[in-house]
Design an enzyme around this catalytic site. Structure first.
Site, PDB file in Angstrom:
ATOM      1  N   TYR A 202       6.056   0.838  -5.547  1.00  0.00           N
ATOM      2  CA  TYR A 202       4.694   0.349  -5.338  1.00  0.00           C
ATOM      3  C   TYR A 202       4.005   0.015  -6.668  1.00  0.00           C
ATOM      4  O   TYR A 202       4.032   0.812  -7.602  1.00  0.00           O
ATOM      5  CB  TYR A 202       3.884   1.396  -4.554  1.00  0.00           C
ATOM      6  N   GLU A 334       0.055  -9.208  -8.711  1.00  0.00           N
ATOM      7  CA  GLU A 334      -1.327  -9.651  -8.545  1.00  0.00           C
ATOM      8  C   GLU A 334      -1.882 -10.386  -9.760  1.00  0.00           C
ATOM      9  O   GLU A 334      -3.037 -10.782  -9.751  1.00  0.00           O
ATOM     10  CB  GLU A 334      -2.221  -8.459  -8.151  1.00  0.00           C
ATOM     11  N   TYR A 372     -13.846  -3.065   2.708  1.00  0.00           N
ATOM     12  CA  TYR A 372     -15.142  -3.081   2.025  1.00  0.00           C
ATOM     13  C   TYR A 372     -15.826  -4.448   2.026  1.00  0.00           C
ATOM     14  O   TYR A 372     -16.906  -4.607   1.478  1.00  0.00           O
ATOM     15  CB  TYR A 372     -15.004  -2.534   0.598  1.00  0.00           C
TER      16      TYR A 372
END
Ligand SMILES: *[C@@H]1O[C@H](CO)[C@@H](O)[C@H](O)[C@H]1NC(C)=O
Ligand SMILES: *[C@@H]1O[C@H](CO)[C@@H](O)[C@H](O)[C@H]1NC(C)=O
Length: 442
Positions: A202, A334, A372
């Site tokens: 991860y 990312e 969120y």
């Protein structure tokens, strides 16, 4: 005319009418039973011709993905946001969970011993749906690690014989899972397991490497694919292959992905050297600045890139240097794609001027609902609340999300999980299949 003549005239009309009926029926019958099996030429035989319609109906009968055992599930209503139908879907989900009606690895191993039967039983579409799609093959890099049924249902939704699919299975996945994936791929000429498998940790480089391994394999294939899309195991398409092809054509060589100026916090991800063992951890060792002349950008792991882009990253020394530099950063998936996509000279990239900032919502690659950002849109939220549940702050879609979701422009959405919400996935399957066959909404 005498009374008698009128009568005769009537009989004559009826006679003509009957002949016409017989001719029409036999014509339809002939069309129906002489073109078997339904082929691309029949589908393309003018969109509205009888032959095309019959062929589509016939094919739809074979590959229809419709909830059968739960006929109370009305996806047409759910996709329109009908509250009663959505409530019903929740009850059906609970029943599926209770009865544990999921396909296991062993079942896939069994089913795939007869590939022809497997493809028919699981209702794969094995012909291109149009010449346009046949002439525009797409490459998929699919990075997965568990949940065999979710993977197989995703593959089935995007599978067409003209495309090519590389599956990267996590090296640390169970032997059973790997075997089942291998067995599924063995039933198709154009689906294969990546030649090199990474153990995906991860937030580490391994996630990027998994895609790179597939990209390298895909470049070697004989299929001259035009664009590459990557997916994970919990994605599902929002568009049909025909719609995706149209979008890719309109991109005209450009890539599409999230790519924005990084926050201060995200810049820490490449300021320090990170150590990777069975997890990733930050050290206090500062890294050299990135070896590129253009700025860094952040985005996500999901990309839609041209073939030239993929070729370029393996050939260009500048990019290879950047890749080497990024290997000890945090969550490079990312920022590596996002930065490459704003670097001058990279095929399909956009200038790094702020005019070209693209949020995940504005790019086409992936629709993701972050917890969120959910709320009341009229009060500034990005999207309505998730009606499923959250995993790592990402919505696993529920039936109540669908009416909004299918209006989005993204090619794929994340996350779907049959073990969390099977009916939601069933409705997406029915939606995509119907649209694939009839180019129209349910
Ligand atoms: C689902 O609802 C629609 C109305 O939106 C109706 O026309 C259709 O027959 C229903 N389908 C089933 C399988 O009940
Ligand atoms: C697989 O097939 C074998 C032999 O046909 C059968 O005994 C077994 O129950 C099957 N397993 C599953 C999970 O379907």
């Amino acid at each position: 005319m005498s009374r008698c003549d009128i009568r005769r005239h009537r009989y004559f009309s009826l006679y003509k009418f009957l002949i016409l009926v017989v001719l029409t029926f036999s014509g339809t019958f002939l069309i129906k039973y002489t073109h078997n099996p339904c082929k691309l030429e029949n589908i393309e035989d003018g969109t509205n011709s009888a032959r095309s319609q019959i062929c589509r109906d016939e094919l739809y009968d074979l590959v229809r993905l419709e909830p059968e055992e739960h006929s109370e599930l009305n996806c047409s209503k759910i996709l329109k946001g009908d509250p009663d139908a959505i409530k019903k879907a929740l009850e059906i989900n609970a029943a599926i969970k209770k009865d544990n009606l999921y396909l296991t690895e062993q079942m896939y191993l069994n089913l795939t011993t007869d590939c022809k039967h497997f493809r028919e039983f699981r209702k794969y579409i094995t012909i291109p749906m149009s010449k346009e799609e046949e002439d525009f093959p797409i490459a998929y890099s699919m990075v997965i690690h568990e949940n065999i049924e979710a993977f197989e249902r995703l593959l089935r939704a995007i599978y067409f014989p003209q495309n090519i699919y590389c599956i990267h299975v996590d090296e640390k996945s169970s032997a059973q899972f790997k075997e089942a994936v291998k067995a599924i791929t063995s039933c198709f000429d154009n689906v294969f397991v990546a030649s090199k498998l990474e153990q995906v940790i991860y937030a580490s480089w391994s996630r990027v490497q998994a895609d790179l391994n597939c990209m390298e394999d895909l470049l070697k294939s004989n299929i001259q694919w035009k664009y590459l899309l990557n997916t994970c195991g919990s994605d599902f398409p929002l568009k049909t292959n025909a719609e995706i092809v149209r979008v890719l054509k309109s991109l005209n060589g450009k890539n599409t992905m999230e790519s924005e100026r990084p926050s201060q916090l995200k810049q820490r991800r490449w300021k320090y050297h990170y150590e990777v063992s069975d997890h990733i951890s930050q050290t206090n060792t500062e890294k050299m600045p990135p070896p590129i002349a253009s700025p860094m950008f952040t985005g996500n792991a999901y990309i839609v890139v041209s073939r030239d882009f993929v070729r370029y990253i393996f050939e260009e020394p500048q990019v290879q240097k950047f890749i080497d530099w990024a290997k000890d950063t945090y969550s490079p998936d990312e920022h590596i794609w996002a930065s490459l996509n704003r670097m001058p000279g990279v095929p399909g990239s956009s200038p790094y001027s702020e005019k070209y900032e693209q949020s995940d919502m504005n790019s086409m690659a992936r629709m993701v609902k972050w917890s969120y950002q959910e709320g009341d849109i009229t009060k500034g939220a990005a999207y309505p609340p998730c009606t499923g549940l959250h995993r790592r702050a990402v919505c696993i879609y529920g039936a109540g999300d669908l009416s909004w979701l299918i209006k989005q422009h993204h090619l794929f959405a994340n996350k779907f999980d049959p073990k969390v919400d099977d009916t939601t996935m069933q409705c997406m399957e029915e939606y995509i299949r119907y649209k694939t066959l009839y180019r129209d909404h349910l």
